[in-house]
Write a protein that holds these residues in place. Structure first.
Motif, PDB file in Angstrom:
ATOM      1  N   PHE A 200       0.710  -1.110   0.189  1.00 43.05           N
ATOM      2  CA  PHE A 200       0.127   0.258  -0.049  1.00 43.05           C
ATOM      3  C   PHE A 200       0.582   1.273   0.081  1.00 43.05           C
ATOM      4  CE2 PHE A 200       0.789   1.509   4.269  1.00 43.05           C
ATOM      5  CZ  PHE A 200       1.231   0.518   4.687  1.00 43.05           C
ATOM      6  N   ILE A 201       0.248   2.347  -0.458  1.00 40.44           N
ATOM      7  CA  ILE A 201       0.902   3.711  -0.080  1.00 40.44           C
ATOM      8  C   ILE A 201       0.015   4.618   0.411  1.00 40.44           C
ATOM      9  CG2 ILE A 201       2.581   3.421  -1.986  1.00 40.44           C
ATOM     10  CD1 ILE A 201       0.742   4.849  -3.737  1.00 40.44           C
ATOM     11  N   VAL A 220      -4.223   0.832  -1.868  1.00 46.90           N
ATOM     12  CA  VAL A 220      -3.824  -0.368  -2.365  1.00 46.90           C
ATOM     13  C   VAL A 220      -3.785  -0.372  -3.802  1.00 46.90           C
ATOM     14  CG1 VAL A 220      -4.162  -2.934  -2.439  1.00 46.90           C
ATOM     15  CG2 VAL A 220      -4.649  -1.738  -0.213  1.00 46.90           C
ATOM     16  N   PRO A 221      -2.892  -0.340  -4.448  1.00 45.55           N
ATOM     17  CA  PRO A 221      -2.584  -0.647  -5.906  1.00 45.55           C
ATOM     18  C   PRO A 221      -3.193  -1.696  -6.441  1.00 45.55           C
ATOM     19  CG  PRO A 221      -0.394   0.027  -4.850  1.00 45.55           C
ATOM     20  CD  PRO A 221      -1.127  -0.248  -3.958  1.00 45.55           C
ATOM     21  N   ALA A 222      -4.156  -1.319  -7.452  1.00 49.89           N
ATOM     22  CA  ALA A 222      -5.041  -2.347  -8.246  1.00 49.89           C
ATOM     23  C   ALA A 222      -5.671  -1.853  -9.129  1.00 49.89           C
ATOM     24  CB  ALA A 222      -5.883  -3.109  -6.984  1.00 49.89           C
ATOM     25  N   ASP A 228      -7.510   7.125  -8.570  1.00 56.33           N
ATOM     26  CA  ASP A 228      -5.990   7.384  -9.529  1.00 56.33           C
ATOM     27  C   ASP A 228      -5.113   7.958  -8.552  1.00 56.33           C
ATOM     28  OD1 ASP A 228      -6.519   6.368 -12.009  1.00 56.33           O
ATOM     29  OD2 ASP A 228      -7.824   7.986 -12.681  1.00 56.33           O
ATOM     30  N   VAL A 229      -3.849   7.312  -8.404  1.00 57.92           N
ATOM     31  CA  VAL A 229      -2.888   8.071  -7.628  1.00 57.92           C
ATOM     32  C   VAL A 229      -1.952   8.433  -8.479  1.00 57.92           C
ATOM     33  CG1 VAL A 229      -1.241   7.342  -5.779  1.00 57.92           C
ATOM     34  CG2 VAL A 229      -3.555   6.372  -5.539  1.00 57.92           C
ATOM     35  N   VAL A 230      -1.365   9.582  -7.935  1.00 53.46           N
ATOM     36  CA  VAL A 230       0.021  10.297  -8.864  1.00 53.46           C
ATOM     37  C   VAL A 230       0.917   9.925  -8.087  1.00 53.46           C
ATOM     38  CG1 VAL A 230       0.792  12.463  -9.667  1.00 53.46           C
ATOM     39  CG2 VAL A 230      -1.697  11.868  -9.737  1.00 53.46           C
ATOM     40  N   ILE A 421      -7.180   1.282  -4.772  1.00 52.16           N
ATOM     41  CA  ILE A 421      -8.292   1.070  -3.959  1.00 52.16           C
ATOM     42  C   ILE A 421      -8.033   1.946  -2.456  1.00 52.16           C
ATOM     43  CG2 ILE A 421      -9.623  -0.670  -2.581  1.00 52.16           C
ATOM     44  CD1 ILE A 421      -8.673  -2.943  -4.452  1.00 52.16           C
ATOM     45  N   GLU A 422      -8.996   2.708  -2.104  1.00 53.17           N
ATOM     46  CA  GLU A 422      -8.849   3.362  -1.046  1.00 53.17           C
ATOM     47  C   GLU A 422      -9.320   2.428   0.207  1.00 53.17           C
ATOM     48  OE1 GLU A 422     -11.187   6.958  -0.858  1.00 53.17           O
ATOM     49  OE2 GLU A 422     -10.766   7.259   1.216  1.00 53.17           O
ATOM     50  N   VAL A 423      -8.385   1.978   1.133  1.00 51.24           N
ATOM     51  CA  VAL A 423      -8.696   1.401   2.219  1.00 51.24           C
ATOM     52  C   VAL A 423      -8.686   2.276   3.645  1.00 51.24           C
ATOM     53  CG1 VAL A 423      -8.228  -0.809   1.190  1.00 51.24           C
ATOM     54  CG2 VAL A 423      -6.377   0.312   2.329  1.00 51.24           C
ATOM     55  N   GLY A 424      -8.032   3.458   3.443  1.00 53.35           N
ATOM     56  CA  GLY A 424      -8.126   4.195   4.663  1.00 53.35           C
ATOM     57  C   GLY A 424      -8.150   5.508   4.319  1.00 53.35           C
TER      58      GLY A 424
END
Length: 589
Positions: A200-201, A220-222, A228-230, A421-424
């Motif tokens: 995760f990041i 969580v990259p998926a 979208d994460v930059v 995926i946003e988990v937190g």
RNA sequence: CGGGGCGUAGCUUAGCCUGGUAGAGCGCCUGGUUUGGGACCAGGAGGUCGAAGGUUCGAAUCCUUUCGCCCCGACCA
């Protein structure tokens, strides 16, 4: 120790048609959950075990960080929400509940709502309990079912109408201490997601309707993610695209001087950036000013970006509006005197400037210097439009969506974009909730002054995390559970359960494994070997010990890790101690 | 809420266009033969074809309405 024949694990050979993505298919196929309705799922015994494990890890990390567990109701008085600062913004996602009493009068407004989150409840609760600075610095949390009337539930537990969430809330006496709490939670989140076996990041995020200070999301990259994460590997910069900025506008940029008088020209039939970029005009999109109208809190406003850029609507929240939507064609004509395709923000050309609450320019239009925009007249555009001389702007800001490959704001290297995926999500809230007089959370400081608590709030999608683990840890045969969240750590596959020798060996190994700290499942079913192997792989138990009549004759059992290719043979004499020591090693790592 | 698609047995589905006794595989039950990577044979149970209305001598099939589900968009943990 659990016997497979005594529990209930309904595996499926085929995926139900409702499931689209792999983790959702596996949730169903491995017998973890079943759908009750749209976005509503029952956790079957195996799924419940995973959910409990994830919850427990979360609880442990929260406690270790000094947070205190409590439990609030899920049915909440609507009055308390109405008194809060965001009733209008969130009431659509809340389920309404009215009294079951026959005498209850039907009302337009609900008497109760099902809790989508609990700021509106915990703030007055803590506010009335705590009044001294000596009791500040506390973080409360709960792990509870939350309800959100998602417009479109999706992908099983990924976006459900009812889901399990850990929500935490910190109360501190000042900004500095609030940030300490924030960082303490951030560190706990890192540990939690790592213990769940996730890659995760954490990224800078838009605070949305939470408002307040700053915020980070745990991603969580998926491929199947909704966000979208930059990010930039060089500098470590990472942000949700809703928030991300790039170094495309140099800080020392000198605004261009005008190159000539404004000049109107006919553009019959041209209503798009693309058409203006083609013959016979050949004005490329990055020389055009694009003017877009929105309605924020029922007030009309305009944003000007480059023709080649997209407005990032989340960034419009910086302007102070809470509920934002694109303006309708009629609203646009009413203010501008023209329709989309011919709009421009040149001074004096807007029909009714007073109808606009503001005109905001994206920083990147300064790169154009002199460009082309609509004339607020049908089939007409204007050239030689100078940003500082001609545009009727109230102020500049960052309103555009960052694109892949643009320079990182820190390192200048090309930015990358990935789905996640946003988990937190954690927020520093400030005093948005606590400052209310009749409702907030205030305390007396050591100087006898009354002050609002500086708050933070911290969410983890527990059930979503469970599915994110599956999405990230699987192969073509099924789930590969990371040790810490596996429903069982060891499955003992007994191929000939009728053999006394086999079942007693299974029990000895199982007991030793349990003593070593493993949760053990013994497959004692009267099924063929192939079925048992396929099921064990499908439900993803990390370690498998196979006991069969053939092996017993040879004097061996087989030991296979789910994430490894091949099995190892272990002599019957050593089996108990080898299994126990491998488990101890794994459990302590 | 807008756009697209789908509702037939517990699951996967054929049949629908061109109306005429609802079929298969998996799963389940019985018996037998099997037994180290989702066995085979024989027999069996299980479907008011999402619901309501209409057309018709006759509707899973055609028409209308409605409900549910899935996918694409805006929102979120």
């Amino acid at each position: 120790m659990q016997y497979w024949s005594k529990t209930y694990i309904p595996t499926l050979k085929e995926s139900p048609a409702e499931a689209e993505i792999e983790s959702h298919k596996l949730l169903l196929r491995a017998g973890l959950v079943r759908k009750i309705g749209g976005g509503l799922y029952a956790f079957l015994p195996l799924g419940k075990r995973v959910l409990d494990k994830v919850s427990q890890i979360c609880r442990e990390e929260m406690n270790a960080a000094g947070a205190i567990e409590l439990l609030m109701p899920a049915v909440l008085p609507a009055e308390q929400w109405k008194a809060g600062p965001r009733w209008n913004a969130v009431r659509e996602v809340m389920y309404s509940v009215n009294s079951a009493s026959k005498n209850a009068k039907p009302t337009d407004d609900p008497q109760y709502v099902l809790g989508p989150t609990h700021e509106e409840i915990i703030t007055p609760l803590i506010g009335s309990e705590i009044s001294s600075y000596r009791d500040m610095g506390k973080i409360f949390y709960q792990i509870q079912t939350k309800f959100r009337n998602e417009i479109r539930p999706r992908y099983g537990l990924m976006r459900a109408r009812e889901f399990v969430m850990k929500d935490g809330y910190s109360f501190d006496e000042n900004d500095e201490k609030a940030e300490e709490s924030y960082h303490r939670m951030a560190a706990a989140y890192d540990k939690f997601f790592a213990r769940c076996g996730l890659t995760f990041i954490s990224v800078e995020a838009d605070a949305g309707i939470m408002g307040g200070g700053f915020s980070h999301e745990y991603m969580v990259p998926a491929e199947v993610g909704d966000d979208d994460v930059v990010y930039c590997q060089e500098s470590g910069y990472s942000a949700n695209v809703e928030k991300a900025t790039s170094g495309i506008v140099p800080e020392d940029l000198v605004d261009a001087e005008p190159v000539g008088e404004l000049e109107k020209f006919g553009t019959p039939g041209v209503k798009t950036i693309e058409k203006l970029a083609k013959d016979p005009f050949n004005i490329s999109a990055n020389e055009q000013f694009k003017t877009l109208l929105f309605v924020g809190d029922e007030k009309l406003f305009a944003v000007v970006v480059r023709g080649c850029d997209q407005v990032e609507e989340a960034k419009l929240g910086y302007l102070g509006y809470q509920v934002i939507r694109p303006a309708t064609v009629d609203e646009i004509f009413g203010a501008m005197g023209a329709y989309p395709g011919s709009l421009g923000a040149i001074k004096g050309t807007i029909k009714d400037r007073s109808k606009l609450d503001g005109v905001f320019g994206d920083d990147a239009i300064r790169l154009i210097g002199n460009g082309v925009t609509g004339a607020n007249e049908k089939a007409m555009h204007v050239k030689n439009v100078n940003v500082s001389r001609d545009l009727d702007l109230d102020r500049f800001g960052d309103f555009r969506k960052v694109k892949e490959g643009e320079p990182c704001p820190n390192s200048g290297k090309p930015l990358k974009i990935a789905r996640a995926i946003e988990v937190g999500h954690i927020f520093k809230l400030g005093t948005k909730f606590s400052e209310s007089d009749q409702w907030g959370a205030k305390f007396h400081d050591s100087e006898k002054q009354t002050k609002p608590a500086v708050m933070g709030c911290y969410g983890i999608g527990v059930s979503r995390t469970m599915q994110a683990v599956i999405e990230q840890s699987r192969d073509k045969f099924g789930i590969i559970w990371p040790w810490n969240v596996a429903p069982y750590h060891l499955v003992i596959t007994v191929l000939d359960p009728g053999l006394e020798e086999a079942s007693s060996l299974a029990n000895s190994i199982g007991e030793a494994a349990e003593a070593a700290g493993a949760d053990v499942l013994i497959d004692d079913r009267d099924e063929r070997p192939g079925v048992k192997f396929k099921d064990a792989d499908l439900i993803g138990i990390p370690l498998r010990v196979t006991i069969g009549g053939r092996g017993l004759k040879e004097g061996i059992v087989e030991l296979k890790w789910r994430n490894e290719e091949s099995a190892r043979k272990v002599s019957i004499e050593e089996a108990v101690s080898v299994v126990a020591s491998e488990i101890r090693e794994k459990a302590s790592s």
